[in-house]
Design a protein around this motif. Structure first.
Motif, PDB file in Angstrom:
ATOM      1  N   MET A   1       0.753  -1.152   0.026  1.00  0.00           N
ATOM      2  CA  MET A   1      -0.070  -0.128   0.147  1.00  0.00           C
ATOM      3  C   MET A   1       0.783   1.385  -0.055  1.00  0.00           C
ATOM      4  O   MET A   1       1.949   1.455   0.865  1.00  0.00           O
ATOM      5  N   ALA A   2       0.640   2.113  -0.610  1.00  0.00           N
ATOM      6  CA  ALA A   2       1.442   3.402  -0.917  1.00  0.00           C
ATOM      7  C   ALA A   2       1.050   4.361   0.353  1.00  0.00           C
ATOM      8  O   ALA A   2       0.012   4.394   0.832  1.00  0.00           O
ATOM      9  N   GLN A   3       2.328   4.648   0.755  1.00  0.00           N
ATOM     10  CA  GLN A   3       2.201   5.583   1.739  1.00  0.00           C
ATOM     11  C   GLN A   3       1.837   6.980   1.572  1.00  0.00           C
ATOM     12  O   GLN A   3       2.361   7.694   0.431  1.00  0.00           O
ATOM     13  N   PRO A   4       1.148   7.935   2.230  1.00  0.00           N
ATOM     14  CA  PRO A   4       0.633   9.006   1.909  1.00  0.00           C
ATOM     15  C   PRO A   4       1.854  10.048   2.085  1.00  0.00           C
ATOM     16  O   PRO A   4       2.809   9.870   2.637  1.00  0.00           O
ATOM     17  N   PRO A   5       1.793  10.945   1.078  1.00  0.00           N
ATOM     18  CA  PRO A   5       3.074  11.744   1.090  1.00  0.00           C
ATOM     19  C   PRO A   5       3.069  12.608   2.137  1.00  0.00           C
ATOM     20  O   PRO A   5       2.313  13.018   2.921  1.00  0.00           O
ATOM     21  N   VAL A   6       4.478  12.706   2.592  1.00  0.00           N
ATOM     22  CA  VAL A   6       4.836  13.528   3.663  1.00  0.00           C
ATOM     23  C   VAL A   6       4.770  15.114   3.469  1.00  0.00           C
ATOM     24  O   VAL A   6       5.364  15.598   2.615  1.00  0.00           O
ATOM     25  N   ARG A   7       3.750  15.520   4.094  1.00  0.00           N
ATOM     26  CA  ARG A   7       3.861  17.296   4.090  1.00  0.00           C
ATOM     27  C   ARG A   7       4.948  17.959   4.478  1.00  0.00           C
ATOM     28  O   ARG A   7       5.464  17.530   5.617  1.00  0.00           O
ATOM     29  N   PRO A   8       5.504  18.860   3.938  1.00  0.00           N
ATOM     30  CA  PRO A   8       6.747  19.592   4.332  1.00  0.00           C
ATOM     31  C   PRO A   8       6.594  20.421   5.641  1.00  0.00           C
ATOM     32  O   PRO A   8       5.208  21.005   5.445  1.00  0.00           O
ATOM     33  N   ARG A   9       7.101  20.566   6.454  1.00  0.00           N
ATOM     34  CA  ARG A   9       6.626  21.221   7.813  1.00  0.00           C
ATOM     35  C   ARG A   9       6.819  22.780   7.484  1.00  0.00           C
ATOM     36  O   ARG A   9       7.565  23.258   6.958  1.00  0.00           O
ATOM     37  N   LEU A  10       5.768  23.419   8.187  1.00  0.00           N
ATOM     38  CA  LEU A  10       5.652  24.883   7.835  1.00  0.00           C
ATOM     39  C   LEU A  10       6.792  25.487   8.603  1.00  0.00           C
ATOM     40  O   LEU A  10       7.235  24.903   9.663  1.00  0.00           O
ATOM     41  N   PRO A  11       7.506  26.420   8.139  1.00  0.00           N
ATOM     42  CA  PRO A  11       8.343  27.270   8.962  1.00  0.00           C
ATOM     43  C   PRO A  11       7.942  27.705  10.348  1.00  0.00           C
ATOM     44  O   PRO A  11       6.619  28.107  10.156  1.00  0.00           O
ATOM     45  N   ARG A  12       8.373  27.761  11.311  1.00  0.00           N
ATOM     46  CA  ARG A  12       7.891  28.237  12.473  1.00  0.00           C
ATOM     47  C   ARG A  12       8.583  29.632  13.028  1.00  0.00           C
ATOM     48  O   ARG A  12       9.544  29.531  13.235  1.00  0.00           O
ATOM     49  N   ILE A  13       7.555  30.373  13.240  1.00  0.00           N
ATOM     50  CA  ILE A  13       7.928  31.808  13.898  1.00  0.00           C
ATOM     51  C   ILE A  13       7.583  31.682  15.322  1.00  0.00           C
ATOM     52  O   ILE A  13       6.393  31.594  15.733  1.00  0.00           O
ATOM     53  N   VAL A  14       8.541  31.914  16.117  1.00  0.00           N
ATOM     54  CA  VAL A  14       8.363  31.895  17.508  1.00  0.00           C
ATOM     55  C   VAL A  14       8.442  33.505  18.013  1.00  0.00           C
ATOM     56  O   VAL A  14       9.337  33.885  18.128  1.00  0.00           O
ATOM     57  N   ILE A  15       7.540  33.764  18.779  1.00  0.00           N
ATOM     58  CA  ILE A  15       7.368  34.950  19.315  1.00  0.00           C
ATOM     59  C   ILE A  15       7.366  35.162  21.081  1.00  0.00           C
ATOM     60  O   ILE A  15       6.599  34.431  21.501  1.00  0.00           O
ATOM     61  N   ILE A  16       8.527  35.589  21.549  1.00  0.00           N
ATOM     62  CA  ILE A  16       8.728  35.342  22.987  1.00  0.00           C
ATOM     63  C   ILE A  16       8.062  36.687  23.504  1.00  0.00           C
ATOM     64  O   ILE A  16       8.788  37.770  23.639  1.00  0.00           O
ATOM     65  N   GLY A  17       7.077  36.545  24.354  1.00  0.00           N
ATOM     66  CA  GLY A  17       6.560  37.866  25.095  1.00  0.00           C
ATOM     67  C   GLY A  17       5.316  38.321  24.490  1.00  0.00           C
ATOM     68  O   GLY A  17       5.186  38.585  23.367  1.00  0.00           O
ATOM     69  N   GLY A  18       4.221  38.514  25.416  1.00  0.00           N
ATOM     70  CA  GLY A  18       2.858  38.772  24.647  1.00  0.00           C
ATOM     71  C   GLY A  18       2.492  40.205  25.270  1.00  0.00           C
ATOM     72  O   GLY A  18       1.600  40.625  25.485  1.00  0.00           O
ATOM     73  N   GLY A  19       3.229  41.215  25.273  1.00  0.00           N
ATOM     74  CA  GLY A  19       3.368  42.470  25.625  1.00  0.00           C
ATOM     75  C   GLY A  19       2.814  43.312  24.385  1.00  0.00           C
ATOM     76  O   GLY A  19       2.421  42.581  23.377  1.00  0.00           O
ATOM     77  N   ALA A  20       2.851  44.569  24.216  1.00  0.00           N
ATOM     78  CA  ALA A  20       2.116  45.406  23.443  1.00  0.00           C
ATOM     79  C   ALA A  20       2.802  44.727  21.845  1.00  0.00           C
ATOM     80  O   ALA A  20       2.075  44.988  21.086  1.00  0.00           O
ATOM     81  N   GLY A  21       3.883  44.894  21.992  1.00  0.00           N
ATOM     82  CA  GLY A  21       4.561  44.515  20.678  1.00  0.00           C
ATOM     83  C   GLY A  21       4.529  42.902  20.220  1.00  0.00           C
ATOM     84  O   GLY A  21       4.137  42.812  19.242  1.00  0.00           O
ATOM     85  N   GLY A  22       4.732  41.991  21.161  1.00  0.00           N
ATOM     86  CA  GLY A  22       4.646  40.503  20.784  1.00  0.00           C
ATOM     87  C   GLY A  22       3.263  40.277  20.591  1.00  0.00           C
ATOM     88  O   GLY A  22       3.277  39.471  19.321  1.00  0.00           O
ATOM     89  N   VAL A  23       2.132  40.858  21.224  1.00  0.00           N
ATOM     90  CA  VAL A  23       0.977  40.094  20.829  1.00  0.00           C
ATOM     91  C   VAL A  23       0.440  40.766  19.535  1.00  0.00           C
ATOM     92  O   VAL A  23      -0.483  40.444  18.829  1.00  0.00           O
TER      93      VAL A  23
ATOM     94  N   LYS B   1      -1.791  29.142   6.105  1.00  0.00           N
ATOM     95  CA  LYS B   1      -0.910  28.041   6.193  1.00  0.00           C
ATOM     96  C   LYS B   1       0.306  28.173   5.558  1.00  0.00           C
ATOM     97  O   LYS B   1       0.931  26.893   5.199  1.00  0.00           O
ATOM     98  N   GLN B   2       0.722  29.120   5.692  1.00  0.00           N
ATOM     99  CA  GLN B   2       2.126  29.595   4.939  1.00  0.00           C
ATOM    100  C   GLN B   2       3.182  29.355   6.119  1.00  0.00           C
ATOM    101  O   GLN B   2       4.663  29.297   6.059  1.00  0.00           O
ATOM    102  N   ALA B   3       2.806  29.549   7.481  1.00  0.00           N
ATOM    103  CA  ALA B   3       3.986  29.552   8.666  1.00  0.00           C
ATOM    104  C   ALA B   3       3.044  29.120   9.838  1.00  0.00           C
ATOM    105  O   ALA B   3       1.752  29.307   9.873  1.00  0.00           O
ATOM    106  N   GLU B   4       3.852  28.601  10.724  1.00  0.00           N
ATOM    107  CA  GLU B   4       3.116  28.391  12.015  1.00  0.00           C
ATOM    108  C   GLU B   4       3.677  29.491  13.016  1.00  0.00           C
ATOM    109  O   GLU B   4       4.903  29.655  13.140  1.00  0.00           O
ATOM    110  N   ILE B   5       2.554  30.244  13.610  1.00  0.00           N
ATOM    111  CA  ILE B   5       3.096  31.246  14.253  1.00  0.00           C
ATOM    112  C   ILE B   5       2.706  30.783  15.950  1.00  0.00           C
ATOM    113  O   ILE B   5       1.652  30.293  16.315  1.00  0.00           O
ATOM    114  N   LEU B   6       3.963  30.967  16.686  1.00  0.00           N
ATOM    115  CA  LEU B   6       3.655  30.574  18.184  1.00  0.00           C
ATOM    116  C   LEU B   6       3.995  31.694  18.979  1.00  0.00           C
ATOM    117  O   LEU B   6       5.183  32.068  19.145  1.00  0.00           O
ATOM    118  N   LEU B   7       3.137  32.013  20.043  1.00  0.00           N
ATOM    119  CA  LEU B   7       3.467  33.137  21.021  1.00  0.00           C
ATOM    120  C   LEU B   7       3.607  32.451  22.260  1.00  0.00           C
ATOM    121  O   LEU B   7       2.856  31.620  22.723  1.00  0.00           O
TER     122      LEU B   7
END
Length: 439
Positions: A1-23, A37-43
């Motif tokens: 059985m053919a394996q499903p194609p592996v989706r490339p991982r989205l680039p991850r943008i990590v923001i440290i700090g949820g103050g006025a600028g970060g949020v 779905k062009q990037a994963e955004i993580l606060l």
């Protein structure tokens, strides 16, 4: 059985700090890159809610309804296309591109989450700043700080305790408070405490305001050194009209449980003491991951807001040290700077992911405002530079202009219709609040 194609991982943008600028940045990137779905955004932030830092003096004085004004990160992230992760950054592995998070603890010190690591492709540090105690003996042990919501709430608890003791004591009991640092935070907190006690009088505690002995201490020759002199002088006169003792050219050399001690030998009695002087980055940030830092611990950045030693790591707001071309001093630690830098990075980071050249950040100073509780406000509007004048405003116009700064912050986070609901709710709350008058 053919394996499903592996989706490339989205680039991850990590923001440290949820103050006025970060949020602000997370909201914008989530609404663009995240939703498409062009990037994963993580606060990442140690707190679960956001309070606009310029309003922390209201939290400290007890005049702000934090339940109404706070923004919950989990719900906000869901609505705007990014993810929120509770945590506190303690280190950085640049080679492996990992942020190191320390154990997350509650207010009692109990561990809630263990240490963790988070991978990133692009890292934005927006961890804000703290007051600088300059190593002065006794400051950390005997002074309150209001650099965070928890600290502001701790001071408010102490203030309410002292008010109760003062009310229960004899008629000659006084409420002695000293605030060190006459920048915007110290000046606005002084006036907000007066507002809080006048509100208490309106609710049936007459005479309490007259027991207040509040002293504002500043090392520099005048208060509000970053604002035009006309604004500073008008603010000083208003504070003194409210009964605040303003001491300038006064250097604190030590602090103990009962007083501030000045270089000239004077002692300023105070049961409650607040340290709001100086600007320093969080201690962990100094040379974190080998990044270049200034003497204050702030990260040195280029005009693109990239750190000088890593093109994939940015810093914005209070924790960034940027001296604009042709200038001698770095940009100030203000919400105005942080929000402009957040808007800039919301355009620049997508360009980085596409391999394009990054634009340079240009700061546009739009004026300076200071609100003195419910009594008055002063400001200088215009683009002639931070110390270069502009149009002087005061009274109701200045108060409306000051309020509009927060309204624009809400608009950027929530959009027009949700912000309109917040504004209407605030108007109703103010209409039901007794008028504040000096006794």
């Amino acid at each position: 059985m053919a394996q499903p194609p592996v989706r490339p991982r989205l680039p991850r943008i990590v923001i440290i700090g949820g103050g006025a600028g970060g949020v602000h940045l997370a909201t914008r990137l989530g609404g663009s890159l995240g939703r498409r779905k062009q990037a994963e955004i993580l606060l990442i932030d140690r707190d679960s809610t956001h309070i606009w830092k310029p309003r922390l003096h209201e939290v400290a004085a007890g005049t702000l309804d934090t339940g109404q004004e706070q923004l919950g990160f989990v719900v906000h992230a869901h609505r705007h296309g990014f993810r929120f992760l509770p945590g506190e950054m303690v280190g950085l592995d640049r080679e492996a591109k990992r942020v190191q998070l320390g154990p997350l603890r509650d207010r009692s010190g109990t561990e809630v989450l263990p240490p963790r690591e988070v991978d990133f492709d692009v890292l934005v540090l927006a961890v804000g700043s703290r007051a600088n105690d300059f190593g002065i003996p006794g400051v950390r042990e005997h002074c309150h700080f209001i650099d965070s919501r928890n600290q502001a709430e701790d001071f408010n608890t102490a203030l309410r305790t002292e008010v109760i003791r003062c009310l229960a004591a004899q008629d000659d009991a006084t409420l002695d408070i000293a605030i060190v640092g006459a920048g915007a935070t110290g000046v606005e907190l002084s006036a907000e405490i007066s507002t809080a006690l006048d509100l208490a009088a309106a609710y049936g505690f007459p005479g309490l305001r007259n027991r207040l002995r509040l002293t504002l201490v500043e090392t520099a020759p005048r208060i509000l050194g970053a604002l035009p002199e006309r604004v500073a002088e008008a603010s000083r006169q208003e504070l003194e009209r409210q009964g605040v003792t303003v001491l300038t050219g006064a250097q604190v050399v030590s602090v103990d449980a009962g007083a501030l001690h000045l270089k000239d030998g004077r002692a300023i009695p105070a049961k409650l003491k607040v340290w709001a002087a100086g600007v320093a980055a969080p201690a962990f940030l100094r040379e974190v991951g080998g990044l270049e830092s200034a003497r204050s611990g702030q990260l040195v950045v280029r005009t693109t807001l990239q750190t000088t030693r890593d093109d994939t790591i940015f810093a914005l707001g209070d924790c960034a040290w940027l001296v604009p071309p042709g200038q001698e001093r770095p940009l100030g630690a203000t919400a105005q700077v942080a929000q402009q830098q957040a808007r800039h990075l919301a355009r620049a980071i997508p360009a980085l992911l596409e391999g394009k050249a990054l634009p340079e950040f240009t700061y546009e100073h739009k004026g300076a405002l200071v609100a003195l509780g419910h009594y008055n406000a002063f400001g200088s509007l215009g683009r002639r530079g931070l110390l270069g004048g502009g149009t002087f405003i005061q009274g109701r116009i200045a108060q409306l202009s000051y309020d509009s700064l927060y309204r624009r912050h809400q608009l950027a986070l929530h959009g027009f219709w949700r912000s309109l609901l917040f504004w209407a709710s605030d108007l109703l709350r103010r209409a039901s609040t007794p008028p504040v008058r000096l006794e």
